[in-house]
Design a protein around this motif. Structure first.
Motif, mmCIF file in Angstrom:
data_model
loop_
_atom_site.group_PDB
_atom_site.id
_atom_site.type_symbol
_atom_site.label_atom_id
_atom_site.label_comp_id
_atom_site.label_asym_id
_atom_site.label_seq_id
_atom_site.Cartn_x
_atom_site.Cartn_y
_atom_site.Cartn_z
ATOM 1 N N GLY A 180 -9.176 -40.527 33.485
ATOM 2 C CA GLY A 180 -8.083 -40.401 34.333
ATOM 3 C C GLY A 180 -7.086 -39.455 33.696
ATOM 4 O O GLY A 180 -6.667 -38.415 34.474
ATOM 5 N N LEU A 181 -6.818 -39.377 32.593
ATOM 6 C CA LEU A 181 -5.886 -38.227 32.032
ATOM 7 C C LEU A 181 -6.275 -36.822 32.165
ATOM 8 O O LEU A 181 -5.771 -35.766 32.557
ATOM 9 C CB LEU A 181 -5.729 -38.479 30.540
ATOM 10 C CG LEU A 181 -4.850 -39.945 30.056
ATOM 11 C CD1 LEU A 181 -4.867 -40.135 28.612
ATOM 12 C CD2 LEU A 181 -3.481 -39.435 30.338
ATOM 13 N N ALA A 182 -8.046 -36.656 31.806
ATOM 14 C CA ALA A 182 -8.206 -35.541 32.282
ATOM 15 C C ALA A 182 -8.220 -34.991 33.599
ATOM 16 O O ALA A 182 -7.730 -33.613 33.788
ATOM 17 C CB ALA A 182 -9.832 -35.382 31.997
ATOM 18 N N ASN A 183 -8.341 -36.007 34.560
ATOM 19 C CA ASN A 183 -8.089 -35.672 35.963
ATOM 20 C C ASN A 183 -6.813 -35.062 36.459
ATOM 21 O O ASN A 183 -6.565 -34.697 37.349
ATOM 22 C CB ASN A 183 -8.567 -36.785 36.866
ATOM 23 C CG ASN A 183 -10.204 -36.970 36.747
ATOM 24 O OD1 ASN A 183 -10.746 -35.721 36.574
ATOM 25 N ND2 ASN A 183 -10.843 -38.121 37.061
ATOM 26 N N ILE A 184 -5.855 -35.643 35.457
ATOM 27 C CA ILE A 184 -4.417 -35.019 35.821
ATOM 28 C C ILE A 184 -4.072 -34.090 34.844
ATOM 29 O O ILE A 184 -2.864 -33.762 34.923
ATOM 30 C CB ILE A 184 -3.283 -36.157 35.813
ATOM 31 C CG1 ILE A 184 -3.394 -37.038 34.371
ATOM 32 C CG2 ILE A 184 -3.664 -37.211 37.067
ATOM 33 C CD1 ILE A 184 -1.702 -37.555 34.144
ATOM 34 N N GLY A 185 -4.875 -33.542 34.353
ATOM 35 C CA GLY A 185 -4.602 -32.088 33.621
ATOM 36 C C GLY A 185 -4.084 -32.577 31.799
ATOM 37 O O GLY A 185 -3.603 -31.654 31.329
ATOM 38 N N VAL A 186 -4.218 -33.621 31.406
ATOM 39 C CA VAL A 186 -4.059 -34.136 30.065
ATOM 40 C C VAL A 186 -5.364 -33.890 29.230
ATOM 41 O O VAL A 186 -6.104 -34.707 29.389
ATOM 42 C CB VAL A 186 -3.402 -35.533 29.985
ATOM 43 C CG1 VAL A 186 -2.930 -35.695 28.366
ATOM 44 C CG2 VAL A 186 -2.035 -35.317 30.743
ATOM 45 N N PRO A 187 -5.238 -33.108 28.172
ATOM 46 C CA PRO A 187 -6.615 -32.544 27.563
ATOM 47 C C PRO A 187 -6.918 -33.883 26.578
ATOM 48 O O PRO A 187 -6.096 -34.399 25.771
ATOM 49 C CB PRO A 187 -6.185 -31.566 26.746
ATOM 50 C CG PRO A 187 -4.876 -31.435 26.821
ATOM 51 C CD PRO A 187 -4.235 -32.005 27.931
ATOM 52 N N THR A 188 -8.469 -34.362 26.523
ATOM 53 C CA THR A 188 -8.583 -35.370 25.575
ATOM 54 C C THR A 188 -10.133 -35.025 24.907
ATOM 55 O O THR A 188 -10.521 -33.792 25.326
ATOM 56 C CB THR A 188 -9.027 -36.683 26.385
ATOM 57 O OG1 THR A 188 -10.270 -36.603 26.941
ATOM 58 C CG2 THR A 188 -7.872 -36.874 27.433
ATOM 59 N N HIS A 189 -10.239 -35.716 23.826
ATOM 60 C CA HIS A 189 -11.610 -35.473 23.161
ATOM 61 C C HIS A 189 -12.701 -35.959 23.990
ATOM 62 O O HIS A 189 -13.766 -35.696 23.512
ATOM 63 C CB HIS A 189 -11.603 -36.088 21.859
ATOM 64 C CG HIS A 189 -11.623 -37.587 21.801
ATOM 65 N ND1 HIS A 189 -11.878 -38.136 20.641
ATOM 66 C CD2 HIS A 189 -11.459 -38.493 22.682
ATOM 67 C CE1 HIS A 189 -11.864 -39.496 20.687
ATOM 68 N NE2 HIS A 189 -11.741 -39.588 22.252
ATOM 69 N N PHE A 190 -12.678 -36.729 25.092
ATOM 70 C CA PHE A 190 -13.692 -37.465 25.750
ATOM 71 C C PHE A 190 -14.624 -36.425 26.303
ATOM 72 O O PHE A 190 -14.208 -35.718 27.189
ATOM 73 C CB PHE A 190 -13.115 -38.446 26.825
ATOM 74 C CG PHE A 190 -14.044 -39.163 27.090
ATOM 75 C CD1 PHE A 190 -14.688 -40.340 26.809
ATOM 76 C CD2 PHE A 190 -14.446 -39.004 28.478
ATOM 77 C CE1 PHE A 190 -15.821 -41.014 27.224
ATOM 78 C CE2 PHE A 190 -15.543 -39.577 29.310
ATOM 79 C CZ PHE A 190 -16.263 -40.770 28.658
ATOM 80 N N ILE A 191 -15.947 -36.874 26.229
ATOM 81 C CA ILE A 191 -16.892 -35.833 27.048
ATOM 82 C C ILE A 191 -17.631 -36.829 27.979
ATOM 83 O O ILE A 191 -17.333 -36.654 29.232
ATOM 84 C CB ILE A 191 -17.949 -35.210 26.110
ATOM 85 C CG1 ILE A 191 -17.202 -34.109 25.129
ATOM 86 C CG2 ILE A 191 -18.898 -34.397 27.167
ATOM 87 C CD1 ILE A 191 -18.211 -33.785 24.024
#
Ligand code: UDP
Length: 253
Positions: A61-72
């Motif tokens: 969800g975070l990646a989808n709003i543009g917050v970068p994470t370590h999750f692949i």
């Protein structure tokens, strides 16, 4: 027997293994629960499976709003593929309502709304019990510079707004939470990303109507079944409509 993957690090709730490609790791979620700097410990069947799924849900969800994470991506019930990062040795805590250590420190009743979200830092060091540290220490000891700290606060507040909204949508109040931040190097260029995990192990979650606790305080304060609490969070979010204890598929209506 197949050769065991190389273990890079083992923490209280997770193990990191070497990943399939350079720059990647496999993050394995254990069932171990610890509290009070590991003085209280237990094995909670199914916790790792739930946290793997929940962390996947929030990181995606975070990646989808543009917050970068370590999750692949998630690999299986207990493992996810992540980017290898350089962890900043801080627990970044965001609080919306008083609870836990801030309540104790300032004598505030748990649940008191705070005037604005408060971001604070603990130095990640088990031997010292993760002491609260001011920005002054962080910069002076070189754990992060002032620019990093500005970026970390901005990231933490975006995560807070996202998680608060997602939880509120399913009738849960996000009281506080902890994240960890990692650095990813691309040549000389460095990016800060949300790392570690986001799960009820590292959040305080209260039912909006009843105030019932749905997070690790259930374990810390012996308030009932931790698996039931986490399963309820997952169920409300529509994350995992299966039985985590027996792993048998269940009928979904
Ligand atoms: N927290 C965490 N890991 C830690 C310390 C805190 O995940 O080592 C989380 C905790 O679950 C809570 C928030 O950070 O959601 C604030 O914790 P607090 O400082 O109140 O400490 P606690 O009362 O949990 O010792």
């Amino acid at each position: 027997m197949a050769p065991r993957r190389k273990k890079i690090y083992e923490g209280k709730a997770k193990i990191l293994y070497e990943g399939p490609e350079p720059g990647t790791l496999v993050q394995y979620f254990k069932d171990d629960a610890t509290a009070f700097n590991a003085q209280k410990r237990d094995v909670i069947e199914g916790k790792g499976v739930l946290n793997n799924r929940l962390s996947e849900y929030f990181m995606t969800g975070l990646a989808n709003i543009g917050v970068p994470t370590h999750f692949i991506r998630r690999i299986n019930m207990r493992e996810q593929l992540i980017r290898q990062v350089e962890i900043i040795p801080l627990e970044v805590i965001v609080r919306n309502f008083a609870a836990g250590s801030i309540s104790k420190r300032l004598g505030m009743e748990e649940g008191t709304p705070l005037p604005r979200p408060i971001v604070e830092y603990s130095y990640k060091n088990d031997a010292l019990g993760d002491p609260l540290v001011p920005e002054e220490y962080i910069v002076a000891f070189g754990w992060a510079n002032q620019q990093d700290l500005d970026d970390i606060v901005a990231l933490a507040l975006r995560v807070n707004d996202f998680l608060s909204g997602v939880f509120y949508g399913v009738g849960i109040k996000l009281v506080d939470f902890k994240i960890e931040i990692g650095r990813i190097w691309d040549g000389d260029y460095m990016r800060l990303v949300v790392a570690d995990e986001i799960s009820p192990d590292s959040c305080r979650l209260w039912d909006v109507k009843t105030g019932q606790k749905l997070d690790k305080d259930v374990f810390r304060r012996d308030l009932g079944s931790l698996t039931d609490a986490y399963t309820e969070v997952a169920r409300r979010l529509g994350v995992m409509p299966t039985n985590t204890t027996t792993m048998k598929p269940t009928l979904i209506n």
